[in-house]
Scaffold this motif. Structure first.
Motif, PDB file in Angstrom:
ATOM      1  N   VAL A 128      19.851  59.646   3.654  1.00  0.00           N
ATOM      2  CA  VAL A 128      19.919  58.189   3.793  1.00  0.00           C
ATOM      3  C   VAL A 128      20.891  57.815   4.918  1.00  0.00           C
ATOM      4  CG1 VAL A 128      21.706  57.961   2.008  1.00  0.00           C
ATOM      5  CG2 VAL A 128      20.225  56.027   2.509  1.00  0.00           C
ATOM      6  N   ASP A 129      20.503  56.806   5.689  1.00  0.00           N
ATOM      7  CA  ASP A 129      21.322  56.290   6.791  1.00  0.00           C
ATOM      8  C   ASP A 129      21.397  57.212   8.000  1.00  0.00           C
ATOM      9  OD1 ASP A 129      21.880  53.809   5.940  1.00  0.00           O
ATOM     10  OD2 ASP A 129      23.894  54.222   5.171  1.00  0.00           O
ATOM     11  N   HIS A 130      20.649  58.283   7.998  1.00  0.00           N
ATOM     12  CA  HIS A 130      20.688  59.157   9.166  1.00  0.00           C
ATOM     13  C   HIS A 130      19.757  58.666  10.273  1.00  0.00           C
ATOM     14  CE1 HIS A 130      22.887  62.995   7.635  1.00  0.00           C
ATOM     15  NE2 HIS A 130      23.555  61.885   7.400  1.00  0.00           N
ATOM     16  N   GLY A 131      18.981  57.614   9.953  1.00  0.00           N
ATOM     17  CA  GLY A 131      18.199  56.975  11.011  1.00  0.00           C
ATOM     18  C   GLY A 131      16.689  57.174  10.941  1.00  0.00           C
ATOM     19  N   LYS A 132      16.169  57.444   9.765  1.00  0.00           N
ATOM     20  CA  LYS A 132      14.725  57.653   9.634  1.00  0.00           C
ATOM     21  C   LYS A 132      13.938  56.413  10.050  1.00  0.00           C
ATOM     22  CE  LYS A 132      15.164  58.609   5.252  1.00  0.00           C
ATOM     23  NZ  LYS A 132      16.637  58.682   5.086  1.00  0.00           N
ATOM     24  N   THR A 133      14.353  55.278   9.521  1.00  0.00           N
ATOM     25  CA  THR A 133      13.620  54.048   9.800  1.00  0.00           C
ATOM     26  C   THR A 133      13.698  53.698  11.283  1.00  0.00           C
ATOM     27  OG1 THR A 133      14.324  53.364   7.605  1.00  0.00           O
ATOM     28  CG2 THR A 133      13.309  51.693   8.981  1.00  0.00           C
ATOM     29  N   LYS A 134      14.895  53.833  11.825  1.00  0.00           N
ATOM     30  CA  LYS A 134      15.081  53.554  13.261  1.00  0.00           C
ATOM     31  C   LYS A 134      14.217  54.497  14.099  1.00  0.00           C
ATOM     32  CE  LYS A 134      18.027  50.301  14.602  1.00  0.00           C
ATOM     33  NZ  LYS A 134      17.530  49.438  13.543  1.00  0.00           N
ATOM     34  N   LEU A 135      14.154  55.738  13.672  1.00  0.00           N
ATOM     35  CA  LEU A 135      13.373  56.711  14.432  1.00  0.00           C
ATOM     36  C   LEU A 135      11.879  56.369  14.379  1.00  0.00           C
ATOM     37  CD1 LEU A 135      13.501  59.320  16.101  1.00  0.00           C
ATOM     38  CD2 LEU A 135      13.101  60.603  14.005  1.00  0.00           C
ATOM     39  N   VAL A 167      18.107  65.692  15.892  1.00  0.00           N
ATOM     40  CA  VAL A 167      19.543  65.494  15.726  1.00  0.00           C
ATOM     41  C   VAL A 167      19.844  64.111  16.293  1.00  0.00           C
ATOM     42  CG1 VAL A 167      21.827  66.426  16.199  1.00  0.00           C
ATOM     43  CG2 VAL A 167      19.869  67.974  16.004  1.00  0.00           C
ATOM     44  N   ASN A 168      20.077  63.167  15.392  1.00  0.00           N
ATOM     45  CA  ASN A 168      20.113  61.748  15.762  1.00  0.00           C
ATOM     46  C   ASN A 168      21.537  61.240  16.021  1.00  0.00           C
ATOM     47  OD1 ASN A 168      18.982  59.214  16.221  1.00  0.00           O
ATOM     48  ND2 ASN A 168      19.164  58.615  14.062  1.00  0.00           N
ATOM     49  N   LYS A 169      21.597  60.067  16.598  1.00  0.00           N
ATOM     50  CA  LYS A 169      22.851  59.337  16.857  1.00  0.00           C
ATOM     51  C   LYS A 169      23.755  60.072  17.838  1.00  0.00           C
ATOM     52  CE  LYS A 169      22.781  57.228  12.230  1.00  0.00           C
ATOM     53  NZ  LYS A 169      23.547  56.596  11.166  1.00  0.00           N
ATOM     54  N   ILE A 170      23.135  60.743  18.808  1.00  0.00           N
ATOM     55  CA  ILE A 170      23.981  61.469  19.767  1.00  0.00           C
ATOM     56  C   ILE A 170      24.701  60.515  20.716  1.00  0.00           C
ATOM     57  CG2 ILE A 170      22.778  63.710  19.764  1.00  0.00           C
ATOM     58  CD1 ILE A 170      21.622  62.440  22.546  1.00  0.00           C
ATOM     59  N   ASP A 171      24.357  59.220  20.641  1.00  0.00           N
ATOM     60  CA  ASP A 171      25.080  58.240  21.453  1.00  0.00           C
ATOM     61  C   ASP A 171      26.470  57.970  20.901  1.00  0.00           C
ATOM     62  OD1 ASP A 171      23.659  57.137  19.223  1.00  0.00           O
ATOM     63  OD2 ASP A 171      24.220  55.131  19.936  1.00  0.00           O
ATOM     64  N   LYS A 172      26.692  58.358  19.681  1.00  0.00           N
ATOM     65  CA  LYS A 172      27.993  58.077  19.069  1.00  0.00           C
ATOM     66  C   LYS A 172      29.047  59.052  19.593  1.00  0.00           C
ATOM     67  CE  LYS A 172      27.213  55.689  14.801  1.00  0.00           C
ATOM     68  NZ  LYS A 172      27.678  55.661  13.409  1.00  0.00           N
ATOM     69  N   VAL A 181      18.458  63.268  19.783  1.00  0.00           N
ATOM     70  CA  VAL A 181      17.916  61.938  20.014  1.00  0.00           C
ATOM     71  C   VAL A 181      18.939  60.875  19.626  1.00  0.00           C
ATOM     72  CG1 VAL A 181      15.534  62.672  19.559  1.00  0.00           C
ATOM     73  CG2 VAL A 181      16.896  61.725  17.700  1.00  0.00           C
ATOM     74  N   ALA A 182      18.667  59.684  20.059  1.00  0.00           N
ATOM     75  CA  ALA A 182      19.409  58.517  19.563  1.00  0.00           C
ATOM     76  C   ALA A 182      18.353  57.457  19.330  1.00  0.00           C
ATOM     77  CB  ALA A 182      20.462  58.073  20.558  1.00  0.00           C
ATOM     78  N   ALA A 183      18.019  57.264  18.085  1.00  0.00           N
ATOM     79  CA  ALA A 183      16.892  56.399  17.748  1.00  0.00           C
ATOM     80  C   ALA A 183      17.159  54.950  18.128  1.00  0.00           C
ATOM     81  CB  ALA A 183      16.569  56.510  16.261  1.00  0.00           C
ATOM     82  N   LYS A 184      18.406  54.532  17.929  1.00  0.00           N
ATOM     83  CA  LYS A 184      18.731  53.121  18.150  1.00  0.00           C
ATOM     84  C   LYS A 184      18.550  52.731  19.618  1.00  0.00           C
ATOM     85  CE  LYS A 184      22.302  49.892  16.691  1.00  0.00           C
ATOM     86  NZ  LYS A 184      23.679  49.910  16.159  1.00  0.00           N
ATOM     87  N   PRO A 185      19.197  53.422  20.533  1.00  0.00           N
ATOM     88  CA  PRO A 185      18.929  53.076  21.930  1.00  0.00           C
ATOM     89  C   PRO A 185      17.633  53.702  22.462  1.00  0.00           C
ATOM     90  CG  PRO A 185      20.689  54.716  21.802  1.00  0.00           C
ATOM     91  CD  PRO A 185      20.279  54.401  20.399  1.00  0.00           C
TER      92      PRO A 185
HETATM   93  P1  GDP Z   1      17.556  55.607   7.147  1.00  0.00           P
HETATM   94  O1  GDP Z   1      18.236  55.259   5.881  1.00  0.00           O
HETATM   95  O2  GDP Z   1      17.545  57.082   7.378  1.00  0.00           O
HETATM   96  O3  GDP Z   1      16.191  55.009   7.290  1.00  0.00           O
HETATM   97  O4  GDP Z   1      18.474  55.061   8.338  1.00  0.00           O
HETATM   98  P2  GDP Z   1      18.273  53.778   9.245  1.00  0.00           P
HETATM   99  O5  GDP Z   1      17.208  53.992  10.234  1.00  0.00           O
HETATM  100  O6  GDP Z   1      18.207  52.578   8.397  1.00  0.00           O
HETATM  101  O7  GDP Z   1      19.646  53.818  10.031  1.00  0.00           O
HETATM  102  C1  GDP Z   1      20.890  53.743   9.382  1.00  0.00           C
HETATM  103  C2  GDP Z   1      21.932  53.155  10.274  1.00  0.00           C
HETATM  104  O8  GDP Z   1      22.184  54.004  11.384  1.00  0.00           O
HETATM  105  C3  GDP Z   1      21.516  51.813  10.846  1.00  0.00           C
HETATM  106  O9  GDP Z   1      22.639  50.964  10.845  1.00  0.00           O
HETATM  107  C4  GDP Z   1      21.091  52.156  12.237  1.00  0.00           C
HETATM  108  O10 GDP Z   1      21.272  51.077  13.134  1.00  0.00           O
HETATM  109  C5  GDP Z   1      21.991  53.292  12.592  1.00  0.00           C
HETATM  110  N1  GDP Z   1      21.376  54.186  13.583  1.00  0.00           N
HETATM  111  C6  GDP Z   1      20.171  54.802  13.480  1.00  0.00           C
HETATM  112  N2  GDP Z   1      19.940  55.539  14.573  1.00  0.00           N
HETATM  113  C7  GDP Z   1      21.014  55.417  15.376  1.00  0.00           C
HETATM  114  C8  GDP Z   1      21.374  55.974  16.647  1.00  0.00           C
HETATM  115  O11 GDP Z   1      20.634  56.725  17.278  1.00  0.00           O
HETATM  116  N3  GDP Z   1      22.582  55.643  17.131  1.00  0.00           N
HETATM  117  C9  GDP Z   1      23.420  54.802  16.481  1.00  0.00           C
HETATM  118  N4  GDP Z   1      24.579  54.535  17.033  1.00  0.00           N
HETATM  119  N5  GDP Z   1      23.124  54.264  15.287  1.00  0.00           N
HETATM  120  C10 GDP Z   1      21.937  54.563  14.728  1.00  0.00           C
END
Ligand code: GDP
Length: 608
Positions: free
Chosen positions: A110-117, A211-216, A247-251
């Motif tokens: 959870v919160d690792h970015g599945k939805t964003k991806l 491997v997500n959120k590498i922008d952080k 990857v960085a799903a958000k950007p």
């Molecule tokens: P899920 O629970 O796995 O579906 O996760 P979400 O897609 O809802 O993402 C959880 C949080 O991580 C959200 O606040 C996103 O904005 C943030 N997030 C997801 N991908 C990235 C990323 O690549 N970079 C950054 N900085 N934040 C991200």
């Protein structure tokens, strides 16, 4: 035994899971009431029309001398379809095989970015450039990416997480070809990462790691690679065969590379072709009731082509395809393999994971749907009485070859789960038995654990160490026939599992000789056949003992027993060495003077 039910002589009768005594009676031309009576004699009160458990059917069969073969739901469905002259394998013309897109599911903590991806992938639909189109959430979508200069399509299941994945697998639908495992580089491997990984492994589906959120700034993608090696996922750059993509799903960084990796993995490990001609077959991915449009289902075509106007049946729902829409809300006139479409026109809502197929006409699909509904009702009722336990696994294993004990371990902390697992593997496990931990995790026993267990082809027991399942989860476990055991003390858990493991072994028997006798005379009796007049040469001869007959050192009869034994005129239970006796060997009459009778018994060899 006076109720008048016919006795079989080992004839095989086939009964569907969840059949009633009435169904049984039909098959053997008996009066249902007589079977109720038989069951009563066997100590079970059941009514004639009540759906009964597998065990009851088998027990009654054995009692009456019939060999009952219980037909699995899949077989049964095949048989049902066969009544309508539908053979799923033959139905679709295989002359024209087309390569089809891989079907991808995104899983992870959870919160690792599945939805964003999932969003990012949808936006990366570079070839089509559906810019401006409002993408609807229909449960699955298709994207196109250029790969080696070719436009390649990918089908993505738009439900993040593994609940849908396992629910489908539990229903026998293998939808996903590749799992994208999302791991946040700033957080690393977490419990649900492992859970997702285990689900993918259990389904034997290749994994690509995103491997997500590498922008952080605090991202540490190499640590993720390192952590996952412990779970058997070794990155290519470390000499393994799993593709890891940063990857960085958000950007929206690295998405194209990720999709490339998915295609490469698909091409390397999967044969992705499907027939495109013929009536469609596939799986319902998602369905709901829409106020305006009625039942709406997203289906994924797996074989053949689905067209507007086709009559289809999906699980227990049927109807005619009134309209098909893609993920952009655009009408689609036909959908081939791996194409997800939203279908309007069903009369009811199918379940996620239900298979669907197109058939000749409305009547056929209606009848199939109705029969399935009836069967489901019966089966779900019967299932509530059927629950494999460590003991029943033990029984099964004694009889058959199956020798694995599959466990899901859940505990209150990673320390306790590890301790339990360590202790389990330190058990002196006999070579014939395989102990498999198919999943381990921290926290309460969840629906997903139960689904994982029930999706397995073999019985799986869930062990809860200082954790419990909620009532809802318990209900699901009951319905699915999954056993849950709770422990609060490690040694108690270990002791029980150890006992089960010992019990799992088919007992080894050895023959122990009891005695032998020589035939000195043969008396013929019209009533009981030939009586052997013997002298006991060694040990004792006991009534009912297993025996064999030797003539000049060769075995003439095996598998006989001492059916009667007399000392002079009196019945005897045993006769000792040096004494004379008269005996018969059941139906075996070919006894001659000079023959030797050996008696023995089979004793279970104690295990070390
Ligand atoms: P899920 O629970 O796995 O579906 O996760 P979400 O897609 O809802 O993402 C959880 C949080 O991580 C959200 O606040 C996103 O904005 C943030 N997030 C997801 N991908 C990235 C990323 O690549 N970079 C950054 N900085 N934040 C991200």
């Amino acid at each position: 035994m006076s109720s008048g039910a016919p006795r079989g002589q080992g004839q095989v009768i086939r009964l569907p899971r969840g059949a009633s005594l009435s169904d049984f009676a039909d098959k053997i031309n008996a009066n249902p009431g007589s079977l109720v009576q038989e069951m009563f004699n066997l100590g079970e009160m059941v009514t004639a029309t009540q759906s009964v458990s597998d065990d009851t059917l088998l027990l009654l069969g054995e009692h009456l001398g019939f060999e009952v073969s219980i037909v699995s739901p899949e077989d049964e469905d095949r048989e049902l379809l066969a009544q309508f002259n539908i053979d799923l394998d033959a139905e679709v013309a295989t002359e024209r095989l087309v390569s089809r897109p891989p079907v991808v599911t995104v899983m992870g903590h959870v919160d690792h970015g599945k939805t964003k991806l999932l969003d990012a992938i949808r936006k990366a639909n570079v070839v089509e450039g559906e810019a401006g189109g409002i993408t609807q959430h229909i449960g699955a979508y298709q994207v196109h990416v250029p790969h080696d200069g070719v436009d390649r399509a990918l089908t993505v299941i738009d439900t993040p997480g593994h609940e849908a994945f396992t629910a489908m697998r539990a229903r026998g639908a293998q939808v996903t070809d590749i799992v994208v495992l999302v791991v946040a580089a700033d957080d690393g491997v977490m419990p649900q990462t492992i859970e997702a990984l285990n689900h993918a492994k259990a389904a034997d589906v290749p994994i690509v790691v995103a491997v997500n959120k590498i922008d952080k700034p605090e991202a540490n993608p190499d640590k993720v690679r390192q952590q996952l090696t412990e779970y058997g996922l070794v990155a290519e750059e470390y000499g393994g065969d799993t593709m890891f993509v940063n990857v960085a799903a958000k950007p929206g960084i690295g998405i194209e590379e990720l999709l490339e990796a998915v295609l490469l993995t698909a091409d390397a490990s999967l044969e992705l072709t499907a027939p495109i001609d013929g009536p469609a077959q596939g799986v319902a991915i998602e369905a709901h009731l829409d106020k305006g449009r009625g039942a709406v289902a997203t289906v994924l075509v797996q074989k053949g082509t689905l067209r507007a106007g086709d009559s289809i049946v999906a699980g227990g729902a049927h109807g005619r395809v009134r309209a098909m829409l893609d993920e952009n809300g655009k009408p689609v006139s036909e959908a081939g393999p791996a194409r997800p479409v939203m279908v309007l026109g069903l009369t009811a809502v199918p379940g996620a994971g239900d298979t669907f197929l197109a058939a000749e006409d409305d009547r056929t699909v209606r009848q199939i749907a109705e029969q399935r509904q009836a069967r489901r009702r019966a089966a779900s009722f019967a299932n509530s009485h059927r629950r494999p336990s460590l003991e029943t696994i033990m029984e099964q294993l004694k009889e058959g070859e199956k020798t694995s004990l599959n466990l899901v371990l859940k505990g209150d902390g990673s320390g306790s789960v590890e301790a339990l697992e360590d202790a389990l593997f330190k058990l002196d496990i006999p070579a014939e038995v395989q102990l498999r931990i198919i999943h381990r995790g921290v926290g309460a026993i969840t629906e997903s654990d139960v689904m994982l267990a029930s999706a397995s082809s073999e019985a799986v027991t869930i062990i809860g160490f200082n954790v419990r399942a909620s009532n809802k989860v318990r209900e699901i476990a009951d319905r699915e026939g999954v056993e849950i055991r709770y422990y609060t003390v490690i040694y108690q858990a270990i002791e029980e599992i150890d006992a089960a493991l010992k019990g799992l072994l088919k007992p080894e028997f050895e023959e122990v000789e009891l005695g032998s006798a020589e035939i000195r005379d043969v008396f013929r009796s019209s009533k009981i056949g030939n009586i052997a007049g013997c002298i006991v040469r060694s040990g004792v001869i006991r009534r009912n003992a297993k025996a064999r007959l030797l003539r000049d050192g060769t075995v003439v009869a095996d598998n006989v027993s001492i059916s009667s034994l007399k000392r002079f005129k009196d019945d005897a239970t045993e006769v000792r060495e040096g004494f004379e006796c008269g005996l018969t060997l059941g139906n075996f009459n070919n006894v001659q003077v000079g023959d030797i009778i050996e008696t023995f018994e089979m004793r279970e060899k104690p295990r070390a």
